[in-house]
Enzyme design. Structure first.
Site, mmCIF file in Angstrom:
data_model
loop_
_atom_site.group_PDB
_atom_site.id
_atom_site.type_symbol
_atom_site.label_atom_id
_atom_site.label_comp_id
_atom_site.label_asym_id
_atom_site.label_seq_id
_atom_site.Cartn_x
_atom_site.Cartn_y
_atom_site.Cartn_z
ATOM 1 N N ARG A 22 -3.222 5.712 6.238
ATOM 2 C CA ARG A 22 -3.519 7.038 6.773
ATOM 3 C C ARG A 22 -4.139 7.975 5.734
ATOM 4 O O ARG A 22 -4.620 9.046 6.065
ATOM 5 C CB ARG A 22 -2.224 7.659 7.352
ATOM 6 C CG ARG A 22 -1.763 6.977 8.626
ATOM 7 C CD ARG A 22 -0.333 7.369 9.001
ATOM 8 N NE ARG A 22 0.672 6.573 8.289
ATOM 9 C CZ ARG A 22 1.992 6.705 8.447
ATOM 10 N NH1 ARG A 22 2.467 7.637 9.280
ATOM 11 N NH2 ARG A 22 2.829 5.936 7.791
ATOM 12 N N LYS A 29 -1.763 4.775 -2.097
ATOM 13 C CA LYS A 29 -1.086 6.030 -1.726
ATOM 14 C C LYS A 29 -0.233 6.607 -2.845
ATOM 15 O O LYS A 29 -0.296 7.795 -3.141
ATOM 16 C CB LYS A 29 -0.234 5.809 -0.473
ATOM 17 C CG LYS A 29 0.636 7.013 -0.136
ATOM 18 C CD LYS A 29 1.061 7.096 1.296
ATOM 19 C CE LYS A 29 2.150 6.125 1.650
ATOM 20 N NZ LYS A 29 2.679 6.393 3.006
HETATM 21 C C1 UD1 Z 1 9.926 5.328 7.078
HETATM 22 C C2 UD1 Z 1 11.228 5.062 7.852
HETATM 23 C C3 UD1 Z 1 11.485 6.241 8.802
HETATM 24 C C4 UD1 Z 1 11.572 7.508 8.001
HETATM 25 C C5 UD1 Z 1 10.317 7.706 7.149
HETATM 26 C C6 UD1 Z 1 10.545 8.864 6.209
HETATM 27 C C7 UD1 Z 1 11.490 2.654 8.189
HETATM 28 C C8 UD1 Z 1 11.326 1.525 9.118
HETATM 29 N N1 UD1 Z 1 11.095 3.846 8.614
HETATM 30 O O1 UD1 Z 1 8.849 5.360 8.007
HETATM 31 O O2 UD1 Z 1 12.715 6.041 9.503
HETATM 32 O O3 UD1 Z 1 11.729 8.615 8.883
HETATM 33 O O4 UD1 Z 1 10.040 6.543 6.349
HETATM 34 O O5 UD1 Z 1 9.414 9.169 5.422
HETATM 35 O O6 UD1 Z 1 11.995 2.459 7.096
HETATM 36 N N2 UD1 Z 1 6.760 0.212 1.960
HETATM 37 C C9 UD1 Z 1 6.787 -0.936 1.192
HETATM 38 N N3 UD1 Z 1 6.585 -2.136 1.795
HETATM 39 C C10 UD1 Z 1 6.381 -2.259 3.141
HETATM 40 C C11 UD1 Z 1 6.361 -1.072 3.911
HETATM 41 C C12 UD1 Z 1 6.556 0.148 3.304
HETATM 42 O O7 UD1 Z 1 6.966 -0.875 -0.021
HETATM 43 O O8 UD1 Z 1 6.216 -3.387 3.602
HETATM 44 C C13 UD1 Z 1 6.959 1.518 1.304
HETATM 45 C C14 UD1 Z 1 5.762 2.425 1.422
HETATM 46 O O9 UD1 Z 1 4.885 2.268 0.303
HETATM 47 C C15 UD1 Z 1 6.392 3.809 1.441
HETATM 48 C C16 UD1 Z 1 7.758 3.572 2.054
HETATM 49 O O10 UD1 Z 1 8.024 2.195 1.937
HETATM 50 O O11 UD1 Z 1 6.542 4.329 0.136
HETATM 51 C C17 UD1 Z 1 7.809 3.999 3.509
HETATM 52 O O12 UD1 Z 1 6.878 3.257 4.256
HETATM 53 P P1 UD1 Z 1 6.038 3.907 5.430
HETATM 54 O O13 UD1 Z 1 5.203 2.845 6.024
HETATM 55 O O14 UD1 Z 1 5.386 5.144 4.972
HETATM 56 O O15 UD1 Z 1 7.243 4.237 6.460
HETATM 57 P P2 UD1 Z 1 7.270 5.372 7.569
HETATM 58 O O16 UD1 Z 1 6.496 4.910 8.734
HETATM 59 O O17 UD1 Z 1 6.910 6.667 6.972
HETATM 60 CA CA CA Z 2 6.017 7.348 4.973
#
Ligand code: UD1
Ligand code: CA
Length: 484
Positions: A22, A29
């Site tokens: 995004r 990011k």
């Molecule tokens: C996540 C939470 C959501 C919360 C929100 C708060 C989950 C399923 N959802 O959603 O409940 O309200 O954060 O900001 O946890 N990341 C990894 N590996 C992955 C996926 C993500 O390292 O495979 C990291 C991303 O870099 C990021 C963080 O985890 O720093 C959150 O991931 P993101 O995809 O932004 O989750 P949200 O959809 O925001």
């Molecule tokens: Ca997030």
């Protein structure tokens, strides 16, 4: 400071492997800058204040760039998540590195503003065995996971926006993503995660339901402010976070006693320490390590980076000061440029369009207009006239200039380095000094002034001058000839 006895060591895991689609950016990011520092840098600096046993950073997307940006931070254990299959999957990658006895604190690389006090409360909540979740009531819950509670008010699960019903989406208590739990429990819960959701991902949030099933305490810890739990997913949220941080730092400054002309128009992007009764005008940017002494005033549109400014000094509008020291009771600017290595002793005046680089200026010396002072050592009580230039560069080497105490450099002088001007020496205006100048004597170089009586201006100018009967002795050689 080690953890107090009886409390388990903390293992911090920062999830930072996501692509950040995004953001629409080539930069990963967690490297997007917030107040001049990558998002991940903010999270790391906060985590370090807890003195954890270890900091594991889960990286994946843009992993090499992320690692390179923090290459000098020896305290980071880098954990690769080769494929981004969700926040639960990300934490799984780090678990083999964490002993059972540790309490795991999960932070997100894209939640940069969380306060260390909040993290302390989170780690302490839930006792030795429980799961603690950081939550917040927000006005605009869109995009966040929602907290589900039973009729008794106990947290039972978290539902992601994309998996939520309309009724669930109306809930304004959200999951910030940050949580703390014993490593042994997390390890077991993570084995049971399933990717049966809208995003086909292993959601870390599903550990809540598993903890509840096993009769483990789940405690929701409320965040102190909405700003601290802000998730930064796109450039709009990045700008919101920047504004929130600007606001918070401006408040800190005011609480420390500084007067700000407009708290919305000062940007503190580094570590600032201020004395009493400091005044900062609008559009000032402060970077790196900055110290402002008592009663310092900074005029509008100034930029300071890694600078120390002594008490009672006034920096006037539009000045740029980088890696420089300014003593007490100095006057700098308007439009002054102090470059790395500028060292101004007390009561020095550096005026408009004066550039100072790697130069020490002794007490009460003045360079008030239009000068370049580079690689120079200037004594006390020296007057550097307008338009003086230290010619320090021969195309290959930089050479030093020395100017003794009380010397007076006439306007428009070129000091061709290496060169030394003795104490009390006077240099006549417009001189080009190549061989140095002795103490207390007048030294000057000057071409003889001539007036050419027989000369007349060419073409149209001559006719105009004649018509106006102006006998103008001013010469204008080299003026372009009129077309006809
Ligand atoms: C996540 C939470 C959501 C919360 C929100 C708060 C989950 C399923 N959802 O959603 O409940 O309200 O954060 O900001 O946890 N990341 C990894 N590996 C992955 C996926 C993500 O390292 O495979 C990291 C991303 O870099 C990021 C963080 O985890 O720093 C959150 O991931 P993101 O995809 O932004 O989750 P949200 O959809 O925001
Ligand atoms: Ca997030």
């Amino acid at each position: 400071m080690p953890a107090a006895s009886g409390t388990p060591p903390i293992a911090v895991v920062i999830l930072a492997a996501g692509q950040g689609r995004r953001m629409n950016s080539l930069l990963p990011k967690v490297l997007q800058p917030l107040a001049g520092k990558p998002l991940l840098g903010h999270v790391l600096d906060c985590a370090r204040q807890l003195f954890p046993a270890a900091i594991h950073v889960v990286h994946g997307h843009g992993g090499e760039a992320v690692k390179a940006a923090f290459g000098n931070d020896g305290d980071i254990d880098w954990v690769l998540q080769a494929e981004q299959r969700g926040t639960g999957h990300a934490l799984m990658q780090a678990m083999p590195r964490i002993p059972d006895a540790h309490r795991v604190l999960v932070l997100y690389g894209d939640v940069p503003l969380v306060a260390v006090e909040t993290l302390r409360r989170l780690v302490a909540a839930g006792g030795a065995e429980g799961l603690a979740l950081l939550t917040a009531e927000v006005a605009e819950p869109h995009g966040y996971g929602r907290m589900m509670r039973d009729s008794g008010g106990r947290v039972v699960s978290i539902v992601e926006e994309r998996d939520a019903s309309d009724a669930q989406r109306a809930i304004r208590e959200i999951n910030t993503g940050l949580l703390a739990a014993p490593a042994a429990h997390l390890r077991e819960w993570l084995l049971h995660l399933r990717a049966d959701n809208a995003q086909r991902e292993y959601y870390l949030t599903d550990v809540v339901g598993l903890a509840v099933e096993r009769g483990i305490d789940v405690e929701a810890v409320a965040a102190t402010s909405e700003a601290e739990i802000m998730g930064v997913n796109d450039k709009c949220q990045l700008a919101d976070a920047e504004a929130a941080l600007r606001h918070a730092r401006a408040r800190d400054l005011m609480i420390a006693g500084a007067t700000l002309a407009d708290p919305t128009r000062v940007d503190v992007r580094g570590d600032l320490s201020v004395g009493r009764d400091v005044y900062i005008d609008v559009n000032v940017v402060l970077l790196g390590r900055i110290t402002l002494g008592d009663r310092v005033t900074i005029g509008p549109n100034c930029i300071l980076r890694d600078a120390t400014i002594g008490a009672d000094t006034q920096v006037y509008a539009n000045s740029l000061i980088e890696e420089a020291m300014v003593g007490e009771d100095c006057r700098v600017g308007p439009f002054a440029r102090l470059r790395p290595g500028a060292n101004l002793h007390p009561r020095v005046h550096v005026g408009n369009f004066v550039e100072v680089k790697n130069t020490e200026i002794g007490e009460a010396s003045k360079a008030n207009h239009l000068s370049y002072l580079g690689d120079a050592t200037i004594g006390r009580g020296v007057n550097v006239g307008a338009g003086t230039i230290t010619c320090n560069y021969d195309g290959i080497n930089k050479w030093p200039t020395q100017i003794g105490d009380r010397a007076f450099i006439g306007s428009g002088s070129m000091l061709v380095a290496p060169v030394a001007i003795g104490p009390g020496a006077t240099i006549g205006a417009g001189s080009t000094i190549t061989a140095g100048a002795p103490a207390d004597k007048l030294t000057l170089t000057r071409a003889k002034q001539v007036t050419i009586d027989a000369w007349t201006r060419p073409g149209r100018y001559a006719a105009e001058a004649k018509a106006a009967k102006v006998e103008d002795a001013m010469c204008a050689p080299g003026r372009p000839k009129p077309e006809n």
